[in-house]
Design a protein around this motif. Structure first.
Motif: not given
Lengths: 111, 274
Positions: B62-89
């Motif tokens: 309904a016209g907010v596809g860009q926001e959904v797309f951007n938020a998804t990409i960002l949350f994916l990156a957050v997950a990857m970075l969080a995983w790195h930190n936890i893995w390193m620990a």
């Protein structure tokens, strides 16, 4: 049983994806023409969530952006975009078109 | 020409700082260059695709596809970075003994490195699509296109240079502190990305929003070099709303607590200090 779950999930997703359209928020229109915003000054009521419909009448894309409003959206040429703003305290909130910053400037005034 | 320079510089800077930090965090790990290069290739190709399909994406949800797309990409990156930190620990103990050995070949080649590709690719996907769309608009309008393209190229070089400066600057930190420093940087990167994702969700009307809690636009605006660097590094915004702050603090806390409880960080630090 499995099919029922899938159907319920699909219905939920389609309902949720229409939530922005169903919200009872007042709509305000902005246009981008020749890399300028029209109107450049937009008055909205304070303390209320509003829906901005920004129409890009130019052929080239523009990015609607505002630091005060925490908004950032690319609007392809000859298309329009929906941007929810507010509720805002009374005041002035500048916005600009990042791709044409010299000319694309505007302000939202909440009162 | 300057507007093109500034815009491309800003976008590239955000991606370059992220990539530099994850590169520092994985230095000494064999083969990471390939993963980063792969991520870059996919990210750039993806950016072009996203730019081509910008209108289609924007029209979704309904016209907010860009926001959904951007938020998804960002949350994916957050997950990857969080995983790195936890893995390193979790695996810090093996790393500690390997860091002391002279050879660069580390047994931690068993660490799944595709998080590097994903983080790199996502960063370039987001920033790159904006650059592609901006450049397309410039070339389509025709006037002064070559000056604009030169400006864009200079912006690309300047942003990359800052990223490289950060990389080598961080490497000057002694090994015993570098792990902690990069962990903190990655934690703040992830927190900033989560807050930015929440901004897109508010923009889309999916999250409630109230007035910003403070306004530092007069003191440290985003369209200044320090503001841009702070934004890219720690997710600084001049006038955050409560929801953005909640996402920021919650993400930082979750990653920090996750590292402490799931990892054996204190044991690792003791070994490093020795």
């Amino acid at each position: 049983m499995k099919h029922k779950t899938i159907i319920v999930a699909l219905v939920a997703i389609s309902v949720l994806s229409t939530v922005p359209a169903m919200a009872e928020t007042p709509v305000y229109e902005l246009s981008i023409k020749d890399h300028m915003f029209e109107p450049a000054l937009l008055e909205v009521p304070q303390g209320q969530k509003v829906k901005l419909v920004v129409k890009n009448l130019d052929a080239t894309p523009e990015e609607f952006e505002s630091y005060e409003l925490n908004r950032e959206k690319i609007i392809p040429g000859n298309s329009k975009a929906v941007i929810f703003v507010g509720p805002l305290d009374a005041g002035e909130y500048p916005f600009f078109g990042e791709f044409n910053m010299e000319t694309a400037q505007g302000r939202i005034i909440a009162k | 020409m300057y507007s093109a320079l500034l815009i491309v510089f800003r976008e590239i800077l955000e991606a370059a700082l992220v990539i530099s930090i994850v590169l520092v965090a994985t230095r000494g790990v064999a083969g990471r260059g390939r993963f980063v290069a792969f991520g870059m290739g996919v990210g750039i190709a993806g950016a072009i695709l996203v730019a081509i399909f910008a209108e289609t994406i924007a029209g979704m949800f309904a016209g907010v596809g860009q926001e959904v797309f951007n938020a998804t990409i960002l949350f994916l990156a957050v997950a990857m970075l969080a995983w790195h930190n936890i893995w390193m620990a979790q695996h810090g103990r093996e790393l500690a003994s390997n860091l002391k050995s002279v050879g660069a070949e580390v047994a931690v080649g068993t660490k799944p490195l595709y998080f590097l590709s994903v983080v790199t690719g996502l960063a370039l996907l987001r920033e790159g699509s904006e650059i592609v769309l901006f450049m397309y608009g410039l070339t389509a309008s025709g006037n002064g296109a070559s000056a604009m393209l030169t400006g864009g190229l200079l912006g690309l070089l300047a942003g990359t240079a800052l990223g490289i400066a950060l990389y080598f600057g961080l490497l000057r930190i002694s090994a015993r502190h570098l792990f902690a420093v990069t962990s903190v940087l990655i934690l703040l990167l992830a927190a900033g990305m989560a807050a930015q994702a929440s901004q897109y969700l508010m923009q889309a009307g999916y999250l409630p929003e109230y007035a910003p809690l403070w306004n530092l636009n007069g003191i440290l605006p985003l369209n200044s070099l320090p503001g841009q660097i702070l934004h890219a590094l720690v997710g600084y915004v001049p006038s955050p709303t409560a929801v953005q702050l909640v996402f920021y603090i919650a993400t930082a806390t979750l990653i920090f607590v996750g590292g402490k409880t799931l990892g054996r960080a204190s044991a690792f630090e003791k070994r490093i200090v020795r």
